[in-house]
Structure formats: C-alpha cells, structure tokens
Write an enzyme that holds these catalytic residues in place. Structure first.
Site, PDB file in Angstrom:
ATOM      1  N   GLY A  85      -0.481   6.677 -25.111  1.00 39.98           N
ATOM      2  CA  GLY A  85      -1.476   7.744 -25.056  1.00 39.98           C
ATOM      3  C   GLY A  85      -1.141   8.842 -24.062  1.00 39.98           C
ATOM      4  CD  GLN A  86      -4.673  13.367 -21.663  1.00 35.23           C
ATOM      5  OE1 GLN A  86      -5.565  12.576 -21.374  1.00 35.23           O
ATOM      6  NE2 GLN A  86      -4.842  14.669 -21.603  1.00 35.23           N
TER       7      GLN A  86
ATOM      8  CG  ASP B  30      -1.123   2.363 -27.525  1.00 38.01           C
ATOM      9  OD1 ASP B  30      -2.078   2.250 -28.318  1.00 38.01           O
ATOM     10  OD2 ASP B  30      -1.006   3.311 -26.740  1.00 38.01           O
ATOM     11  CB  ILE B  31      -3.751  -0.254 -31.220  1.00 39.73           C
ATOM     12  CG1 ILE B  31      -4.166  -0.995 -32.475  1.00 39.73           C
ATOM     13  CG2 ILE B  31      -4.071   1.230 -31.305  1.00 39.73           C
ATOM     14  CD1 ILE B  31      -5.658  -1.090 -32.669  1.00 39.73           C
TER      15      ILE B  31
ATOM     16  CG  ASP C 165      -7.409  -4.121 -31.515  1.00 42.13           C
ATOM     17  OD1 ASP C 165      -8.113  -3.620 -30.607  1.00 42.13           O
ATOM     18  OD2 ASP C 165      -7.772  -4.185 -32.708  1.00 42.13           O
TER      19      ASP C 165
ATOM     20  CE1 TYR D 137     -12.978   8.911 -22.235  1.00 46.07           C
ATOM     21  CE2 TYR D 137     -13.839  10.999 -21.433  1.00 46.07           C
ATOM     22  CZ  TYR D 137     -12.883  10.010 -21.391  1.00 46.07           C
ATOM     23  OH  TYR D 137     -11.835  10.116 -20.521  1.00 46.07           O
TER      24      TYR D 137
ATOM     25  CE  LYS E 293     -12.525   5.520 -20.026  1.00 40.75           C
ATOM     26  NZ  LYS E 293     -11.523   4.604 -19.476  1.00 40.75           N
TER      27      LYS E 293
HETATM   28  N1  SER Z   1     -10.029  14.827 -20.548  1.00 35.46           N
HETATM   29  C1  SER Z   1     -11.183  14.084 -20.939  1.00 35.46           C
HETATM   30  C2  SER Z   1     -11.765  14.605 -22.197  1.00 35.46           C
HETATM   31  O1  SER Z   1     -11.783  15.790 -22.368  1.00 35.46           O
HETATM   32  C3  SER Z   1     -12.226  14.116 -19.854  1.00 35.46           C
HETATM   33  O2  SER Z   1     -11.991  13.117 -18.950  1.00 35.46           O
HETATM   34  O3  SER Z   1     -12.218  13.853 -22.994  1.00 35.46           O
END
Ligand code: SER
Length: 311
Positions: A11-12, A34-35, A51, A141, A145
């Site tokens: 990922g990022q 990673d998946i 997963d 999200y 979190k």
């Molecule tokens: N970069 C994230 C988002 O935009 C925020 O933590 O979802």
C-alpha cells in the site's frame, strides 16, 4: 531469528516504511504481507499473502515466522471507505482487532498501527487541534481508526501489549501513486505538474489540510517505534504534521517550479470529508514525548518530488 511483520506492504506506506527499516535491518529480518499487489515488491524480500480479516492466518504467520514486531498498515482509506463502508469496517476494525488479539496471544513485543487526522470530526477545533479534542469522526475510516486507538489503549492496559501509533496527516510520496484517500489530490496534482499536464481537483481551492512528506513520516514512525516506553503518555494518538496547504496554495507553490501550471476545481463527495477534518494540528505531545521533528519544508518537498517524478 525474530522478525518484523508488515501488513498492507503493497500500500501507500508499505514500500516507504520498508526503505526506512532497511537502514537498520537486513531483508531477512522482514516479512512482507498483503492481500494483493505483492508482485510489485522486489523478490529480495520474503512475501506472503495475508488477509488480516482471518485471525487463524495471522496467528499462523506470527507463530511460524517467530514474529516479534508488527507494523499493521493494512487499511481502507477515507475515500474508498465511503464508497464501500462495509469493506472499510471489516478490514479496518476486524483486521486491527485480529492483529492486536493475536499479538497478545502469541507474545508479540510491539505493534505499530497508524491512525489519522480522520479521527476528528467537524466539531473539533480547526486550527492547532490538540491530541484530545471533540472526536466525532464522520467517515467509516475515521470511526474505525478512532476505535483502533481505543483498542490499542485497551490491550496495553489489559495485557501490557506495547502498542504505538501516529495520526498521519495527508502523506505525499513520489514513489506510490495516489490511491484511495481524500488528501491524495496533492500527490496527483504534483504528478500532473511534473508531466506538464493540467489538473482537475476534486476538492475546493481553499480546502486546507495538514500534510507531510513521506520521508519525514517514515523517519518519525521509526523514531516513535524505537522510543523508550517510559516516555510515552499515549498509545495511538500522537498528532504529527509538517505544514498546511489548500489545493490553491499548493498549485501556487508548484508554479514556482512549473510556471503556468493550470488547475480546475470540481469538488465531489470528498470535499465534505475534507471539511470535517482539522486544518492544522498541535504536535507538541509528539515533540515532547519522542522528539518528533521534520526535515522538509513545503518548497523542498515539491522540488524533491518533481525532480524524482521526472527521473
Ligand atoms: N490520507 C488519509 C486519507 O485521505 C488521511 O489520513 O484518507
């Protein structure tokens, strides 16, 4: 030998964290999972499909590989989370709980889980938002979190699990293409400018958000991870940020390097997400407890990103 497990490696943040870890470790210390997307990572590393919604699979990987440390990066970001809240809840909530519970069960020493500016909602202070403020997140999200931060506190107090985390602002990287976040417009805009293309922005010109260059985020992640336990007053709640800019201000700063760069503003559903988040953060707790510090100014970041993107 005890290993470091990274979830969400493709990922990022994954690839960038790996580069930072490799300054202190060898590839045999690290297990990447990673998946999907693992084929994008060099075969120099050990890679496995995982997963994080599957508790049994997590346990098996921890046990069979003698995992001592975990960086749990697997997560669905804000914009994708609003498109598929069910998936975001499942991955972010159950994935995080599975990692924490398996870590307790199998005696993992330390777990790092990123949090986000998305834990704050529209009621929070907009400028210089402190660690504890009105946190009523409005995205799936943010909700997951924020709950994750509580779970980190819960297993720390209940079982002594050493949990640590940072609330990342928008992170900018020239290595990873923008994916599924609200703040990702910034990377996309710089990418367009570097290729001398016009850009259509999905946020309003004045939508200011806290941001940070990825190398600074990774250096500080390792700094917190290695900090003495006794100096930490919080688990996953440390605010960090380098600077604040709006799309209009970023476009203006880019024009210093790409004169005549054009941006059109066509806000979509992501504008509402951006409006619910703080514009700037109070990072004094991170400075005090573990020495949070940044290297890159906005101008230096843009210059460095454009240079690298063009190469
Ligand atoms: N970069 C994230 C988002 O935009 C925020 O933590 O979802």
């Amino acid at each position: 030998m005890s290993k470091i497990l990274i979830t969400g490696s493709a990922g990022q943040v994954g690839g960038e964290l790996l580069s930072e870890l490799m300054k202190q470790h060898s590839s045999s210390d690290i297990l990447l999972t990673d998946i999907s997307g693992l084929e994008r990572i060099s075969d120099e590393y050990e890679k496995m499909i995982l997963d994080v919604r599957k508790y049994g699979d997590i346990k098996k990987i921890i046990e069979e590989n003698d995992i001592k440390y975990i960086f749990h990066l697997a997560s669905i970001l804000s914009a994708k989370g609003e498109e598929n809240p069910m998936l975001a809840f499942d991955v972010n909530m159950n994935g995080t709980h599975n990692i924490l519970a398996a870590s307790v069960e199998l005696g993992v020493s330390r777990v790092f889980i990123p949090s986000t500016i998305g834990v704050f909602g529209p009621e929070a202070k907009k400028d210089n938002t402190p660690t504890w403020n009105a946190s009523r997140p409005r995205t799936m999200y943010g909700i997951t979190k924020f709950t994750g931060e509580f779970l980190m506190q819960y297993y720390f107090e209940r079982n002594g699990l050493d949990t640590r985390g940072i609330r990342y602002p928008g992170l900018l990287s020239y290595k990873t293409p923008p994916t599924a976040g609200t703040t990702d417009y910034a990377v996309d805009m710089i990418m367009h400018a570097a290729r001398k293309k016009d850009y259509i922005c999905y946020l309003k010109e004045d939508a200011s958000l806290p941001m940070m260059y990825m190398p600074d985020a990774m250096e500080n992640t390792i700094k917190l991870f290695n900090a003495p336990a006794a100096s930490l007053r919080y688990r996953g709640e440390y605010n960090i940020s380098s600077f604040t800019f709006s799309p209009g201000e970023l476009a203006q700063a880019i024009r210093e390097f790409v004169p005549g760069f054009k941006v059109e503003y066509r806000p979509d559903y992501r504008q509402k997400i951006a409006e619910s988040w703080p514009k700037s953060l109070d990072c004094s707790d991170a400075i005090k407890d573990w020495g949070f510090k940044i290297r890159f100014t906005l101008k230096e970041m843009i210059e460095n990103m454009i240079l690298n993107m063009r190469q």
